[in-house]
Design a protein around this motif. Structure first.
Motif, short mmCIF file in Angstrom:
data_model
loop_
_atom_site.label_atom_id
_atom_site.label_comp_id
_atom_site.label_asym_id
_atom_site.label_seq_id
_atom_site.Cartn_x
_atom_site.Cartn_y
_atom_site.Cartn_z
N UNK A 47 0.83 -1.21 0.00
CA UNK A 47 0.00 0.00 0.00
C UNK A 47 0.87 1.25 0.00
N UNK A 48 0.36 2.30 -0.64
CA UNK A 48 1.02 3.61 -0.59
C UNK A 48 0.40 4.39 0.56
N UNK A 49 1.19 4.64 1.58
CA UNK A 49 0.69 5.28 2.80
C UNK A 49 1.03 6.77 2.79
N UNK A 50 0.08 7.59 3.20
CA UNK A 50 0.30 9.04 3.25
C UNK A 50 -0.57 9.65 4.33
N UNK A 51 -0.23 10.86 4.72
CA UNK A 51 -1.03 11.63 5.67
C UNK A 51 -1.82 12.69 4.91
N UNK A 52 -3.02 12.96 5.35
CA UNK A 52 -3.81 14.03 4.76
C UNK A 52 -3.21 15.38 5.13
N UNK A 53 -3.46 16.42 4.31
CA UNK A 53 -2.93 17.74 4.64
C UNK A 53 -3.29 18.20 6.05
N UNK A 54 -4.52 17.93 6.48
CA UNK A 54 -4.92 18.36 7.83
C UNK A 54 -4.19 17.56 8.90
N UNK A 55 -3.80 16.31 8.59
CA UNK A 55 -3.04 15.51 9.55
C UNK A 55 -1.62 16.02 9.67
N UNK A 56 -1.09 16.58 8.59
CA UNK A 56 0.28 17.10 8.60
C UNK A 56 0.39 18.43 9.33
N UNK A 57 -0.73 19.09 9.57
CA UNK A 57 -0.69 20.39 10.22
C UNK A 57 -0.37 20.30 11.70
N UNK A 58 -0.71 19.17 12.30
CA UNK A 58 -0.48 19.01 13.73
C UNK A 58 -0.24 17.55 14.05
N UNK A 59 0.42 17.28 15.16
CA UNK A 59 0.66 15.90 15.59
C UNK A 59 -0.37 15.45 16.62
N UNK A 60 -0.91 16.42 17.35
CA UNK A 60 -1.85 16.09 18.42
C UNK A 60 -3.26 15.86 17.92
N UNK A 61 -4.08 15.23 18.77
CA UNK A 61 -5.48 14.93 18.46
C UNK A 61 -5.61 14.17 17.14
N UNK A 62 -4.67 13.28 16.91
CA UNK A 62 -4.66 12.49 15.67
C UNK A 62 -5.56 11.28 15.83
N UNK A 63 -6.47 11.11 14.88
CA UNK A 63 -7.38 9.97 14.94
C UNK A 63 -6.68 8.76 14.31
N UNK A 64 -5.99 8.03 15.14
CA UNK A 64 -5.21 6.89 14.68
C UNK A 64 -6.11 5.81 14.06
N UNK A 65 -7.29 5.63 14.65
CA UNK A 65 -8.21 4.62 14.14
C UNK A 65 -8.65 4.90 12.71
N UNK A 66 -8.98 6.16 12.41
CA UNK A 66 -9.37 6.52 11.05
C UNK A 66 -8.22 6.30 10.08
N UNK A 67 -7.01 6.64 10.50
CA UNK A 67 -5.82 6.42 9.66
C UNK A 67 -5.67 4.94 9.33
N UNK A 68 -5.77 4.08 10.35
CA UNK A 68 -5.61 2.65 10.12
C UNK A 68 -6.70 2.11 9.21
N UNK A 69 -7.93 2.57 9.41
CA UNK A 69 -9.03 2.10 8.58
C UNK A 69 -8.91 2.57 7.14
N UNK A 70 -8.37 3.78 6.97
CA UNK A 70 -8.24 4.33 5.62
C UNK A 70 -7.36 3.46 4.74
N UNK A 71 -6.36 2.83 5.35
CA UNK A 71 -5.44 1.99 4.58
C UNK A 71 -5.65 0.50 4.87
#
Length: 223
Positions: free
Chosen positions: A160-184
């Protein structure tokens, strides 16, 4: 003195030494503190090595030799997954689920490190070489926020090609790890571990981590 009396005397002396050593370990700030069973559930086959400390996985950073301050400035640790498959690629993720505190984790998950495209042969040796989506950020728990867990997860990438969304790159805190894992479509981690530490300015006596977890219960002398 007969052999029987010598053996009895030796046994008594050995027992006395063990009692004294045990008391010293109980009060030794450099004794390793193993995590309680509820926190140790995360410890599954991953090793994390920091300078001077060695493998800190499933332990509490000792309150001695300024370790809790040093770890805030050390470079990225060596992360090894002995069970990594050669020819496979992996994702490494490090997060703090206790930001800003375990009692009130309003900014979880704090993303400390995210690396993709790690070759299995490298991960087995502790060489984290790949695409760094979030550069390593050392643990820096705020003062008076209690103990923080620093968790490491390894996922199978499977091309898989893994990437962060622009809004995820703006900050490290309050990151929804579950949504990230589900997205990929990333399932259960292949390996994981965690360690705990608190701000070096806090009490030198190990206290119970906030949020209901008890303080570690197993002690062995730090080596």
């Amino acid at each position: 003195m007969g052999w029987t009396m010598r053996l009895v005397t030796a046994a008594l002396l050995l027992g006395l030494v063990m009692v004294i050593t045990g008391d010293e370990d109980e009060n030794n700030p450099c004794a390793q503190e193993a995590l309680l069973d509820e926190d140790a559930l995360v410890c599954q086959g991953l090793e994390v090595f920091y300078p001077e400390l060695g493998n800190i996985g499933c332990k509490v950073v000792p309150d001695c030799n300024n370790y809790r301050q040093k770890i805030t400035s050390w470079m990225a640790p060596i992360v090894k997954f002995p069970g990594a498959v050669e020819g496979a690629t992996y994702i490494l993720l490090m997060v703090d689920p206790d930001a800003p505190s375990r009692a009130e984790p309003t900014q979880k998950f704090w993303r400390h490190w995210l690396v993709t495209d790690i070759e299995g042969a490298d991960l087995k040796k502790g060489k984290i070489q790949g695409q760094e989506l979030s550069a390593y950020q050392a643990p820096s728990p705020p003062a008076h926020s209690g103990f923080h867990r620093y968790q490491f997860f390894v996922y199978l990438q499977e091309g898989k090609v893994i990437s962060l969304l622009p809004k995820e790159n703006k900050t490290r805190g309050s990151w929804n790890m579950g949504i990230f894992l589900n997205r990929f479509h990333l399932g259960e981690p292949e390996a994981s571990t965690q360690f705990m530490t608190q701000n070096y300015q806090d009490s030198p006596t190990l206290q119970a981590p906030r949020g209901g977890a008890s303080k570690p219960k197993h002690k062995t002398r730090w080596r």
